[in-house]
Design a protein around this motif. Sequence first.
Motif: not given
Lengths: 65, 258
Positions: A38-40, A45-48, B249-258
């Motif tokens: 998602i875009d935040v 600043r916009k980031k994904r 049960t536990l599910n883990v997913r990582y979050l990335d900001l780009s």
Amino acid sequence: MKAILSPELLQVLQDASNMQKVRRLLTASHGAHPTDSIDVTVGGRKKRLSLSPVAPSASKLASRG
Amino acid sequence: MNVAFSALLVFLLLLPGFLFRTYFKRAEKVVLDIKPFGQAAIDAFLTAIVIDLVWYALTHVLTGARVDFRALFTLIAGEKSAELESAIAELAADPWRPGLFFGSLYAFAIVCAFGLRRIVMRWRLDRRGAPLANFLRFDTPWYYLFTGYDRPTPPNGVAIGAVVSLGGTAYLYTGVLVEYFLDDQGQLNRLVLASAARRPLSEDALLESDALPEAGLGLEAHAGEGPTEERFYPIEGDYFVLRYSEVLTLNVRYLDLS
């Protein structure tokens, strides 16, 4: 100890306008049509924001033919 | 010679190993070192030998002073003899020198521990797949999991999907992990989530026969009630605390900001 949340993501979560989007990203990731990013807005600043990719399930592979 | 003095001397010699272990461990919110005492003692003993010898060599190079091993072993043995009397007399005449040696030895052990820990974390030598990871990896499995430590690039956060059984009904909870707490045994105790939401799994009436009905692991919703996110109930509040004892049960997913 290293923080679990990066300062940037913490900033995202503290912004009310982003919280709903984040919740949608998380809940949709468990659905039939998962949204992986998602875009935040972070500091104007916009980031994904993306969820880490997972291996597609058998049903998804089948639906792709 | 009192037996307690020999024991005290041995303890003073082994103390650097325990100090090293204590300060090398990465600080967690609760103690995670659940090694049996015997194993911890062996680790500390071997470490103490290395640190003692290195510090002895360094002090000799830097100051020219030598440890009188003959007097040391005589004091440890504690057998009444002229040599013991002589060693005690020497010690009593100048107690500051051995005191300074032991004091600086402990400081050296602590500096080594912090230094090695910094090196390990800086270069991520404990990352899975690293050549010395088996020796340098800490007993902090939850830390490695929740920080995505073994990924090539560290994530910005962690998304949690947990199935919890409440009153015979299974619920799927999701949220962004903000913090976690461990109990004294090093087991996960509580998860603190932000942007939490939940939905009962019983609503997933039409699961595909080949889909794996587990949280986040290929879970497919086909209940025909609209998009899955609409069937989630947002949990009001800034943070939601999930007790791990209730998690199936536990599910883990990582979050990335780009």
